[in-house]
Write a protein that holds these residues in place. Sequence first.
Motif, PDB file in Angstrom:
ATOM      1  N   TYR A   1       0.737  -1.489   0.241  1.00 16.61           N
ATOM      2  CA  TYR A   1       0.085   0.113  -0.321  1.00 16.61           C
ATOM      3  C   TYR A   1       0.868   0.756  -0.055  1.00 16.61           C
ATOM      4  O   TYR A   1       0.653   1.954  -0.372  1.00 16.61           O
ATOM      5  CB  TYR A   1      -0.596   0.326   1.443  1.00 16.61           C
ATOM      6  N   ILE A   2       1.724   1.595   1.192  1.00 14.04           N
ATOM      7  CA  ILE A   2       2.390   2.658   0.817  1.00 14.04           C
ATOM      8  C   ILE A   2       3.407   2.654  -0.328  1.00 14.04           C
ATOM      9  O   ILE A   2       3.893   3.869  -1.140  1.00 14.04           O
ATOM     10  CB  ILE A   2       3.981   2.224   2.142  1.00 14.04           C
TER      11      ILE A   2
ATOM     12  N   PRO B   1       4.148   6.644  -3.050  1.00 10.14           N
ATOM     13  CA  PRO B   1       5.223   6.342  -3.643  1.00 10.14           C
ATOM     14  C   PRO B   1       6.273   7.179  -3.292  1.00 10.14           C
ATOM     15  O   PRO B   1       8.071   6.466  -3.001  1.00 10.14           O
ATOM     16  CB  PRO B   1       5.584   6.409  -5.077  1.00 10.14           C
ATOM     17  N   LEU B   2       6.500   8.533  -3.058  1.00  6.23           N
ATOM     18  CA  LEU B   2       8.258   9.171  -2.081  1.00  6.23           C
ATOM     19  C   LEU B   2       8.263   8.706  -0.822  1.00  6.23           C
ATOM     20  O   LEU B   2       9.117   9.444  -0.931  1.00  6.23           O
ATOM     21  CB  LEU B   2       7.059  10.606  -2.661  1.00  6.23           C
TER      22      LEU B   2
ATOM     23  N   HIS C   1      11.326   5.999   2.943  1.00  2.19           N
ATOM     24  CA  HIS C   1      11.781   6.611   3.619  1.00  2.19           C
ATOM     25  C   HIS C   1      11.399   5.535   4.925  1.00  2.19           C
ATOM     26  O   HIS C   1      11.434   4.809   6.529  1.00  2.19           O
ATOM     27  CB  HIS C   1      11.324   7.905   4.450  1.00  2.19           C
ATOM     28  N   ILE C   2       9.688   5.356   4.617  1.00  2.00           N
ATOM     29  CA  ILE C   2       9.253   4.300   5.768  1.00  2.00           C
ATOM     30  C   ILE C   2       9.612   3.074   5.331  1.00  2.00           C
ATOM     31  O   ILE C   2       9.541   2.446   6.501  1.00  2.00           O
ATOM     32  CB  ILE C   2       7.246   4.675   5.174  1.00  2.00           C
ATOM     33  N   CYS C   3       9.979   2.420   4.189  1.00  2.00           N
ATOM     34  CA  CYS C   3      10.212   0.946   4.758  1.00  2.00           C
ATOM     35  C   CYS C   3      10.653   0.282   4.018  1.00  2.00           C
ATOM     36  O   CYS C   3      12.140   0.560   3.122  1.00  2.00           O
ATOM     37  CB  CYS C   3       9.183   0.415   3.491  1.00  2.00           C
ATOM     38  N   THR C   4      12.084   0.168   5.608  1.00  2.00           N
ATOM     39  CA  THR C   4      13.155   0.453   4.897  1.00  2.00           C
ATOM     40  C   THR C   4      13.887  -1.329   5.693  1.00  2.00           C
ATOM     41  O   THR C   4      12.433  -1.927   6.896  1.00  2.00           O
ATOM     42  CB  THR C   4      13.999   1.424   5.788  1.00  2.00           C
ATOM     43  N   VAL C   5      14.766  -1.700   5.237  1.00  2.00           N
ATOM     44  CA  VAL C   5      15.731  -3.327   6.402  1.00  2.00           C
ATOM     45  C   VAL C   5      15.142  -3.180   7.596  1.00  2.00           C
ATOM     46  O   VAL C   5      14.897  -4.579   8.486  1.00  2.00           O
ATOM     47  CB  VAL C   5      16.372  -3.895   5.464  1.00  2.00           C
ATOM     48  N   GLN C   6      15.814  -1.846   7.664  1.00  2.00           N
ATOM     49  CA  GLN C   6      16.159  -1.906   9.455  1.00  2.00           C
ATOM     50  C   GLN C   6      14.238  -2.332  10.362  1.00  2.00           C
ATOM     51  O   GLN C   6      14.639  -2.777  11.457  1.00  2.00           O
ATOM     52  CB  GLN C   6      17.155  -1.000  10.129  1.00  2.00           C
TER      53      GLN C   6
ATOM     54  N   VAL D   1      -5.750   0.804  -3.322  1.00  2.00           N
ATOM     55  CA  VAL D   1      -4.423   0.455  -3.839  1.00  2.00           C
ATOM     56  C   VAL D   1      -5.577  -0.038  -4.885  1.00  2.00           C
ATOM     57  O   VAL D   1      -5.091   0.329  -6.621  1.00  2.00           O
ATOM     58  CB  VAL D   1      -3.922  -1.018  -3.773  1.00  2.00           C
ATOM     59  N   PHE D   2      -6.871  -0.510  -5.178  1.00  2.00           N
ATOM     60  CA  PHE D   2      -7.537  -0.732  -6.518  1.00  2.00           C
ATOM     61  C   PHE D   2      -7.824   0.749  -6.648  1.00  2.00           C
ATOM     62  O   PHE D   2      -7.679   0.860  -7.774  1.00  2.00           O
ATOM     63  CB  PHE D   2      -7.991  -1.633  -5.791  1.00  2.00           C
TER      64      PHE D   2
END
Length: 321
Positions: A111-112, A117-118, A122-127, A203-204
Amino acid sequence: MNSSKRIDSLNEAFTKNFITSALGFTILCINGAFVYTYFKSQDFQRDPRYVLYIHLVINDMIMLMVSLALQISTYTVSVGFIPCWIMLLVLCLSSSRNTPLNLAGMAAERYIAVCLPLHHIHICTVQRAHALIALIWLVSFIPPLSDILIVLATQPLSVFSRPLPCYPSYVFNTPHHQTLNLVVQVLLFSFVFLTVVITYLQVFVAARAVSGVNRASARNARNTILLHGVQLLFCMLTFISPFINRFLLIAWPQKRTDILFSSFILTNMLPRLLSPLIYGVRDKKFRGYFRMHFCFKCCRVVERRMGGKVGPRRRSIQAIH
């Protein structure tokens, strides 16, 4: 499955254990191939989407190994309370708790990626993916801990020293356990279901609003979240299987062991294969690396072996001519 220990004949017990062991070994090999592919590429390890996916696969492998150990133990020995509780703890965490929460995290990541997308990088990181996995295990550990506290409060200490069939209904058999399990399962699946539905709808809408490459990406994300919904249904099979088993056992009590065995295969083993397999094969990037590490290598090995056998024959034919 525990009741089958006293009813199945030797041949039936051997056949059922052979089927589950062979099927379990096959599933572990396939899922192990996905894990190997993940750790052989740094690209996957830098992507939080694949970090959550491989956690799902490893989680299913742990759940399957413990399930097999419990299933085989029902035909062999009765274990003590503490070893049984540890195995049920791992089984409970990995199957009915971790997997749905992991699916919710994967749906939120998609969803993010599409709707924000911008901010995704920054939000979805491996950490943060690793932190989410740790949080999932922590949240999943609370209900089993509550179960053992209920046992301490309601049962005599002698229960910890006597052997018993390692099955949840034997170990946690008080009304408090039943109420706690029902409340936790309803809250958990309600939360995950709402998360999957809301992210899918968002997302739809985004997929219809954009065009071109972005629209194709949004459509893929929408299909991915829909797949998470199917995976969630697999998880719910484990939750509703006791109710289905109860209905079937009332209708056909003479088929008790066959019903429990079939339920174990359908609700515990096959979802461990279908869920990661569908997701891993569907992903183009993962599928490409999987082919590179296994299909191409297998073809090269076959070619080398065939070349070693055909080469001398060709040389002998040339010598004759």
